[in-house]
Design a protein around this motif. Structure first.
Motif, PDB file in Angstrom:
ATOM      1  N   ILE A 181       8.126  84.097 -81.813  1.00 13.95           N
ATOM      2  CA  ILE A 181       7.594  84.263 -80.968  1.00 13.95           C
ATOM      3  C   ILE A 181       9.053  84.795 -79.498  1.00 13.95           C
ATOM      4  CG2 ILE A 181       9.207  82.305 -80.272  1.00 13.95           C
ATOM      5  CD1 ILE A 181       5.897  83.204 -78.648  1.00 13.95           C
ATOM      6  N   LYS A 182       9.771  85.728 -79.755  1.00 13.68           N
ATOM      7  CA  LYS A 182      10.785  85.640 -79.122  1.00 13.68           C
ATOM      8  C   LYS A 182      10.237  87.536 -78.787  1.00 13.68           C
ATOM      9  CE  LYS A 182      14.704  82.996 -79.405  1.00 13.68           C
ATOM     10  NZ  LYS A 182      15.337  82.899 -79.006  1.00 13.68           N
ATOM     11  N   ARG A 183       9.239  88.058 -79.922  1.00 11.32           N
ATOM     12  CA  ARG A 183       9.236  88.988 -79.674  1.00 11.32           C
ATOM     13  C   ARG A 183       7.361  89.547 -78.551  1.00 11.32           C
ATOM     14  NH1 ARG A 183       7.886  92.749 -83.574  1.00 11.32           N
ATOM     15  NH2 ARG A 183       7.678  94.240 -82.413  1.00 11.32           N
ATOM     16  N   SER A 184       6.976  87.892 -78.224  1.00 11.20           N
ATOM     17  CA  SER A 184       6.031  87.735 -77.497  1.00 11.20           C
ATOM     18  C   SER A 184       5.824  88.677 -76.356  1.00 11.20           C
ATOM     19  CB  SER A 184       5.629  86.530 -77.274  1.00 11.20           C
ATOM     20  OG  SER A 184       4.283  86.408 -77.160  1.00 11.20           O
ATOM     21  N   PRO A 185       6.654  88.483 -75.562  1.00  7.49           N
ATOM     22  CA  PRO A 185       6.629  89.519 -74.081  1.00  7.49           C
ATOM     23  C   PRO A 185       6.018  90.926 -74.776  1.00  7.49           C
ATOM     24  CG  PRO A 185       7.917  87.741 -73.930  1.00  7.49           C
ATOM     25  CD  PRO A 185       8.132  87.520 -75.330  1.00  7.49           C
ATOM     26  N   GLU A 186       6.773  91.594 -75.228  1.00  6.48           N
ATOM     27  CA  GLU A 186       6.839  93.126 -76.048  1.00  6.48           C
ATOM     28  C   GLU A 186       5.638  93.257 -76.531  1.00  6.48           C
ATOM     29  OE1 GLU A 186       8.764  95.882 -79.940  1.00  6.48           O
ATOM     30  OE2 GLU A 186       9.777  93.887 -78.568  1.00  6.48           O
ATOM     31  N   ARG A 187       4.945  92.001 -77.078  1.00  5.00           N
ATOM     32  CA  ARG A 187       4.164  92.051 -78.178  1.00  5.00           C
ATOM     33  C   ARG A 187       2.800  92.288 -76.780  1.00  5.00           C
ATOM     34  NH1 ARG A 187       5.615  88.528 -82.191  1.00  5.00           N
ATOM     35  NH2 ARG A 187       3.940  87.166 -80.772  1.00  5.00           N
ATOM     36  N   VAL A 188       2.895  91.132 -75.931  1.00  8.79           N
ATOM     37  CA  VAL A 188       1.487  91.672 -74.924  1.00  8.79           C
ATOM     38  C   VAL A 188       1.808  92.981 -74.293  1.00  8.79           C
ATOM     39  CG1 VAL A 188       1.094  90.722 -72.445  1.00  8.79           C
ATOM     40  CG2 VAL A 188       1.671  88.930 -74.130  1.00  8.79           C
ATOM     41  N   ARG A 189       2.844  93.538 -73.558  1.00  6.81           N
ATOM     42  CA  ARG A 189       3.349  95.021 -73.309  1.00  6.81           C
ATOM     43  C   ARG A 189       2.093  95.530 -73.869  1.00  6.81           C
ATOM     44  NH1 ARG A 189       7.566  92.311 -71.558  1.00  6.81           N
ATOM     45  NH2 ARG A 189       9.038  93.811 -73.234  1.00  6.81           N
ATOM     46  N   ALA A 190       2.791  96.071 -75.011  1.00  5.80           N
ATOM     47  CA  ALA A 190       2.403  96.781 -76.048  1.00  5.80           C
ATOM     48  C   ALA A 190       0.599  96.492 -76.413  1.00  5.80           C
ATOM     49  CB  ALA A 190       2.757  96.537 -77.464  1.00  5.80           C
ATOM     50  N   GLN A 210      -1.356  76.140 -71.677  1.00  7.62           N
ATOM     51  CA  GLN A 210      -0.577  74.712 -72.466  1.00  7.62           C
ATOM     52  C   GLN A 210      -2.130  74.594 -73.064  1.00  7.62           C
ATOM     53  OE1 GLN A 210       1.207  72.487 -69.634  1.00  7.62           O
ATOM     54  NE2 GLN A 210       3.216  72.717 -70.007  1.00  7.62           N
ATOM     55  N   GLY A 211      -2.303  74.036 -73.835  1.00  2.82           N
ATOM     56  CA  GLY A 211      -3.337  73.389 -74.293  1.00  2.82           C
ATOM     57  C   GLY A 211      -3.523  74.327 -75.927  1.00  2.82           C
ATOM     58  N   PRO A 212      -5.361  73.504 -76.456  1.00  2.00           N
ATOM     59  CA  PRO A 212      -5.182  74.545 -78.088  1.00  2.00           C
ATOM     60  C   PRO A 212      -5.663  76.107 -77.755  1.00  2.00           C
ATOM     61  CG  PRO A 212      -7.350  74.437 -76.453  1.00  2.00           C
ATOM     62  CD  PRO A 212      -6.164  73.511 -75.580  1.00  2.00           C
ATOM     63  N   TYR A 213      -5.040  76.668 -76.626  1.00  2.00           N
ATOM     64  CA  TYR A 213      -5.025  78.121 -76.589  1.00  2.00           C
ATOM     65  C   TYR A 213      -3.421  78.371 -76.250  1.00  2.00           C
ATOM     66  CZ  TYR A 213      -9.659  78.303 -79.110  1.00  2.00           C
ATOM     67  OH  TYR A 213     -10.751  78.528 -80.027  1.00  2.00           O
ATOM     68  N   ASP A 214      -2.915  79.557 -76.756  1.00  4.76           N
ATOM     69  CA  ASP A 214      -1.793  79.749 -75.637  1.00  4.76           C
ATOM     70  C   ASP A 214      -2.204  80.917 -75.229  1.00  4.76           C
ATOM     71  OD1 ASP A 214       0.093  78.525 -78.353  1.00  4.76           O
ATOM     72  OD2 ASP A 214      -0.873  79.879 -79.496  1.00  4.76           O
ATOM     73  N   PHE A 215      -2.444  81.781 -74.933  1.00  2.36           N
ATOM     74  CA  PHE A 215      -2.557  83.230 -73.862  1.00  2.36           C
ATOM     75  C   PHE A 215      -4.239  83.029 -74.006  1.00  2.36           C
ATOM     76  CE2 PHE A 215       0.973  84.626 -75.651  1.00  2.36           C
ATOM     77  CZ  PHE A 215       1.674  84.870 -74.147  1.00  2.36           C
TER      78      PHE A 215
END
Length: 97
Positions: free
Chosen positions: A18-27, A46-51
């Protein structure tokens, strides 16, 4: 350009890293733009989907290819929906006889 709403859910692999999530969103944004798409917004939810992402593409095939690309990375699953603006919606409704 056609618009799309995509719901993303972390896989077990994605949440473990999860800590690499911001980097993955940019990529992912860069990859989508390289494929000719445009990201209008990405939101953590929040809820059943994360993004949720709102995007544009020239065609449904490009959107499908990107969804497959994202799934192949192993960090998220996707649910992509074609979105119609009010003018498109009115044209669709006008076809009902």
């Amino acid at each position: 350009m056609a618009k799309y709403v995509t719901l993303y859910k972390f896989t077990d692999q994605g949440i473990r890293d999860i800590k690499r999530s911001p980097e993955r969103v940019r990529a992912a944004t860069d990859a989508w733009e390289a494929m000719g798409g445009k990201i209008l917004g990405v939101y953590s939810t929040q809820g059943p989907y994360d993004f949720v992402a709102i995007s544009e593409a020239d065609d449904d095939e490009s959107a499908a290819a990107f969804a497959l690309f994202m799934g192949s990375q192993g960090n998220v699953t996707t649910l992509t929906m074609r979105a119609f603006d009010p003018e498109e919606h009115a044209r669709i409704i006008s076809k009902i006889r």
